[in-house]
Structure formats: structure tokens, C-alpha cells
Design a protein around this motif. Structure first.
Motif, PDB file in Angstrom:
ATOM      1  N   ASP A 106       0.838  -1.196   0.000  1.00 56.39           N
ATOM      2  CA  ASP A 106       0.000   0.000   0.000  1.00 56.39           C
ATOM      3  C   ASP A 106       0.880   1.255   0.000  1.00 56.39           C
ATOM      4  OD1 ASP A 106      -1.851   2.028   0.354  1.00 56.39           O
ATOM      5  OD2 ASP A 106      -3.007   0.948   1.878  1.00 56.39           O
ATOM      6  N   ALA A 107       1.325   1.649  -1.178  1.00 63.24           N
ATOM      7  CA  ALA A 107       2.231   2.788  -1.309  1.00 63.24           C
ATOM      8  C   ALA A 107       1.558   4.100  -0.920  1.00 63.24           C
ATOM      9  CB  ALA A 107       2.758   2.882  -2.742  1.00 63.24           C
ATOM     10  N   VAL A 108       0.264   4.201  -1.110  1.00 65.85           N
ATOM     11  CA  VAL A 108      -0.459   5.436  -0.777  1.00 65.85           C
ATOM     12  C   VAL A 108      -0.424   5.681   0.722  1.00 65.85           C
ATOM     13  CG1 VAL A 108      -2.689   6.596  -0.823  1.00 65.85           C
ATOM     14  CG2 VAL A 108      -1.922   5.295  -2.814  1.00 65.85           C
ATOM     15  N   ARG A 109      -0.759   4.656   1.518  1.00 65.22           N
ATOM     16  CA  ARG A 109      -0.741   4.817   2.967  1.00 65.22           C
ATOM     17  C   ARG A 109       0.681   5.076   3.477  1.00 65.22           C
ATOM     18  NH1 ARG A 109      -4.545   3.036   6.334  1.00 65.22           N
ATOM     19  NH2 ARG A 109      -3.630   4.644   7.646  1.00 65.22           N
ATOM     20  N   LYS A 110       1.662   4.471   2.860  1.00 63.20           N
ATOM     21  CA  LYS A 110       3.047   4.658   3.308  1.00 63.20           C
ATOM     22  C   LYS A 110       3.503   6.116   3.158  1.00 63.20           C
ATOM     23  CE  LYS A 110       4.799  -0.058   2.707  1.00 63.20           C
ATOM     24  NZ  LYS A 110       5.787  -0.930   2.032  1.00 63.20           N
ATOM     25  N   ALA A 141      -0.194   3.507  14.949  1.00 60.88           N
ATOM     26  CA  ALA A 141      -1.473   3.029  14.414  1.00 60.88           C
ATOM     27  C   ALA A 141      -1.377   2.784  12.909  1.00 60.88           C
ATOM     28  CB  ALA A 141      -2.571   4.042  14.719  1.00 60.88           C
ATOM     29  N   LEU A 142      -0.645   3.650  12.211  1.00 55.53           N
ATOM     30  CA  LEU A 142      -0.462   3.464  10.769  1.00 55.53           C
ATOM     31  C   LEU A 142       0.340   2.192  10.489  1.00 55.53           C
ATOM     32  CD1 LEU A 142      -0.678   4.353   7.834  1.00 55.53           C
ATOM     33  CD2 LEU A 142       1.247   5.928   8.222  1.00 55.53           C
ATOM     34  N   VAL A 143       1.369   1.946  11.290  1.00 57.71           N
ATOM     35  CA  VAL A 143       2.154   0.722  11.125  1.00 57.71           C
ATOM     36  C   VAL A 143       1.276  -0.504  11.322  1.00 57.71           C
ATOM     37  CG1 VAL A 143       4.081  -0.632  12.049  1.00 57.71           C
ATOM     38  CG2 VAL A 143       4.323   1.836  11.820  1.00 57.71           C
ATOM     39  N   ALA A 186      12.485   7.994  12.267  1.00 56.22           N
ATOM     40  CA  ALA A 186      12.677   8.426  10.879  1.00 56.22           C
ATOM     41  C   ALA A 186      13.263   7.290  10.046  1.00 56.22           C
ATOM     42  CB  ALA A 186      13.598   9.646  10.840  1.00 56.22           C
ATOM     43  N   ARG A 187      14.230   6.569  10.601  1.00 58.56           N
ATOM     44  CA  ARG A 187      14.847   5.449   9.886  1.00 58.56           C
ATOM     45  C   ARG A 187      13.850   4.300   9.708  1.00 58.56           C
ATOM     46  NH1 ARG A 187      18.894   6.682  13.923  1.00 58.56           N
ATOM     47  NH2 ARG A 187      20.522   7.994  13.020  1.00 58.56           N
ATOM     48  N   ILE A 188      13.052   4.066  10.733  1.00 58.94           N
ATOM     49  CA  ILE A 188      12.037   2.999  10.640  1.00 58.94           C
ATOM     50  C   ILE A 188      11.008   3.337   9.564  1.00 58.94           C
ATOM     51  CG2 ILE A 188      10.140   1.882  11.869  1.00 58.94           C
ATOM     52  CD1 ILE A 188      11.905   2.289  14.448  1.00 58.94           C
ATOM     53  N   TYR A 189      10.544   4.579   9.546  1.00 54.64           N
ATOM     54  CA  TYR A 189       9.595   4.999   8.512  1.00 54.64           C
ATOM     55  C   TYR A 189      10.193   4.802   7.120  1.00 54.64           C
ATOM     56  CZ  TYR A 189       6.524   7.403  11.926  1.00 54.64           C
ATOM     57  OH  TYR A 189       5.654   7.714  12.957  1.00 54.64           O
ATOM     58  N   ASP A 190      11.468   5.170   6.960  1.00 53.07           N
ATOM     59  CA  ASP A 190      12.127   5.009   5.657  1.00 53.07           C
ATOM     60  C   ASP A 190      12.186   3.538   5.256  1.00 53.07           C
ATOM     61  OD1 ASP A 190      12.543   7.720   5.330  1.00 53.07           O
ATOM     62  OD2 ASP A 190      14.632   7.686   5.988  1.00 53.07           O
ATOM     63  N   ALA A 191      12.509   2.678   6.223  1.00 52.16           N
ATOM     64  CA  ALA A 191      12.614   1.248   5.925  1.00 52.16           C
ATOM     65  C   ALA A 191      11.259   0.670   5.548  1.00 52.16           C
ATOM     66  CB  ALA A 191      13.197   0.509   7.128  1.00 52.16           C
ATOM     67  N   ILE A 192      10.218   1.070   6.262  1.00 52.15           N
ATOM     68  CA  ILE A 192       8.876   0.576   5.934  1.00 52.15           C
ATOM     69  C   ILE A 192       8.456   1.060   4.551  1.00 52.15           C
ATOM     70  CG2 ILE A 192       6.428   0.735   6.545  1.00 52.15           C
ATOM     71  CD1 ILE A 192       7.269   0.818   9.486  1.00 52.15           C
ATOM     72  N   THR A 193       8.700   2.329   4.264  1.00 54.99           N
ATOM     73  CA  THR A 193       8.333   2.890   2.964  1.00 54.99           C
ATOM     74  C   THR A 193       9.078   2.196   1.831  1.00 54.99           C
ATOM     75  OG1 THR A 193       7.888   5.046   3.986  1.00 54.99           O
ATOM     76  CG2 THR A 193       8.252   5.016   1.601  1.00 54.99           C
ATOM     77  N   ALA A 194      10.348   1.840   2.099  1.00 54.55           N
ATOM     78  CA  ALA A 194      11.163   1.178   1.075  1.00 54.55           C
ATOM     79  C   ALA A 194      10.873  -0.317   0.963  1.00 54.55           C
ATOM     80  CB  ALA A 194      12.643   1.393   1.388  1.00 54.55           C
ATOM     81  N   GLY A 195      10.043  -0.838   1.869  1.00 58.33           N
ATOM     82  CA  GLY A 195       9.731  -2.256   1.823  1.00 58.33           C
ATOM     83  C   GLY A 195      10.806  -3.153   2.382  1.00 58.33           C
ATOM     84  N   ASP A 196      11.686  -2.598   3.210  1.00 58.40           N
ATOM     85  CA  ASP A 196      12.793  -3.352   3.797  1.00 58.40           C
ATOM     86  C   ASP A 196      12.367  -3.913   5.154  1.00 58.40           C
ATOM     87  OD1 ASP A 196      15.157  -4.348   4.827  1.00 58.40           O
ATOM     88  OD2 ASP A 196      16.382  -2.664   4.120  1.00 58.40           O
ATOM     89  N   GLY A 197      11.793  -5.110   5.128  1.00 59.06           N
ATOM     90  CA  GLY A 197      11.276  -5.709   6.351  1.00 59.06           C
ATOM     91  C   GLY A 197      12.353  -6.026   7.372  1.00 59.06           C
TER      92      GLY A 197
END
Length: 225
Positions: A106-110, A141-143, A186-197
Motif C-alpha cells: 500500500d504505497a499510498v498509505r506509506k 497506528a499506521l504501522v 525516521a529510519r524505521i519509517y524510511d525502511a517501511i516505505t522502502a519495503g525493507d522488512g
């Protein structure tokens, strides 16, 4: 929804009253081990005792109040032992939910993480611990939403209310914890957005572990063992 305080209790429904009391407890306006009575709560909010009774039952279910026969009702105690129990459980669960959020397509929510990060930075620059905490909770909540794992969400909700009390206490008491949280979030958000589980999980676990270890003595000194 948690931390979205109602401007007034227009309808004396137990759920609305429980939300308002929940906020009072999380933000520490109702203190650890403070005694609660139906009479006082009813008078304070201008409602009858019936919705108060049900609201207190809801808070008891969430672990925010304790009830004992012949002893009454009081705000659930906070302690180093409870803090340890809550945070050791959070490490694994929050790490796993971050991994699954990263795996979401879900790229929109990210994209919502960008706006949340701006708000976090603004709150940190103003030394506004309460606003930082509120935005941070919205980020969590978004995560959870992105992970879309009902079992994980249910397990985390079992810890959430008590964990939020310690989370706000940490931000309020130590600006260094706010800075640590901002940088790692900030780093966690970047990793989630990049799809790096892998990275999202590892960094989430590291952040929660560092906050836990940094705050243990302070929690003990403030609330006892």
C-alpha cells in the motif's frame, strides 16, 4: 479512539467516558494507584453512576484500573517490574508488526509517514512532549494498519494502554528519549516505505530495547520496583 479527547460528554455513553478517563490516566492526571469512586467520577463529568460503572469496567478490561472486593477501584499501579514485562513483550511484537508493515504494497498509505515525520520534528523542536507522543501514537497506528495482521494487533492492543503510560512518561521526563525516538523513527519509517522488512524489524526492536534500558532506573525511582 485513544487520545482523541472529546470536547464534551454530550451523550453519557460508557465508551466516551472511558476514553476520557483513559486519557487522564495515560497523561498522568490520574496518578498511579489513585483511588477512584463512582460518585466522584459521576460528579466530575456530570453523568449518572450507571455509565460510570460500565466505563470503569472497560478500563479494568484494558488494565488501566484495578478492582478488589471491599477495597474499591484505583488506577493500576506503575512499577519497574510492570515496565519490564510490558517492554520485553513489546520488543518482539512491535518488531514483527514493523516487518509486516514494510511488506505491505500500500504505497499510498506509506506516504503518510512523511507528514507524520514533519509533525514529530516540529513537536521535538518546540519541546512539546505531549504533541510528540500523540503524533508518535498515530504513527504506530499506521504501522499496525499496514501490517494488517489481526492477531498481532489483538496482542499489541492487550499491551497498548499500559505501554502508552510508560511511553508518555519517558518522553515527558527525558528530552534525550524524544531525540532518540525521533532519529530512529525516521529510519524505521524510511525502511517501511522502502519495503525493507529486515531493517524495519531490527531498528524497531533496537529502539524499544534502548528506551527500555534507558528508562528502567528512572521508572524505578519514580514509581518503585
Amino acid at each position: 479512539m485513544i487520545l482523541q479527547r472529546l470536547p464534551k460528554l454530550a451523550a453519557a455513553i460508557p465508551e466516551s467516558l472511558a476514553e476520557m478517563l483513559e486519557e487522564e490516566i495515560i497523561f498522568g492526571r490520574l496518578k498511579s494507584e489513585e483511588r477512584l469512586t463512582e460518585e466522584v467520577v459521576a460528579e466530575r463529568y456530570g453523568v449518572s453512576r450507571s455509565p460510570v460503572r460500565e466505563a470503569l469496567r472497560l478500563l479494568e478490561r484494558d488494565g488501566l484500573v484495578i478492582r478488589e472486593a471491599r477495597r474499591g477501584i484505583w488506577v493500576a499501579p506503575m512499577s519497574q517490574r510492570d515496565f519490564d514485562e510490558v517492554y520485553t513483550c513489546r520488543i518482539a511484537l512491535e518488531g514483527l508488526v514493523a516487518r509486516q508493515a514494510a511488506e505491505s504494497t500500500d504505497a499510498v498509505r506509506k506516504k503518510e509517514f512523511r507528514g507524520l515525520l514533519v509533525e514529530l520534528k516540529e513537536a521535538q523542536a518546540r519541546n512539546d512532549a505531549r504533541q510528540f507522543f500523540t503524533v508518535d501514537v498515530r504513527g504506530s497506528a499506521l504501522v499496525y494498519d499496514l501490517a494488517a495482521n489481526r492477531t498481532l494487533t489483538r496482542l499489541l492492543q492487550g499491551l497498548e494502554k499500559q505501554a502508552l503510560r510508560y511511553r508518555f512518561h519517558a518522553y515527558e521526563q527525558d528530552p534525550k528519549i524524544v531525540k532518540l525516538s525521533l532519529d530512529d523513527t525516521a529510519r524505521i519509517y524510511d525502511a517501511i516505505t522502502a519495503g525493507d522488512g529486515d531493517a524495519a524489524q531490527a531498528m524497531t526492536e533496537k529502539l524499544i530495547r534502548e528506551i527500555w534500558q534507558s528508562m528502567r532506573e528512572k521508572v524505578r525511582d519514580y514509581f518503585g520496583q
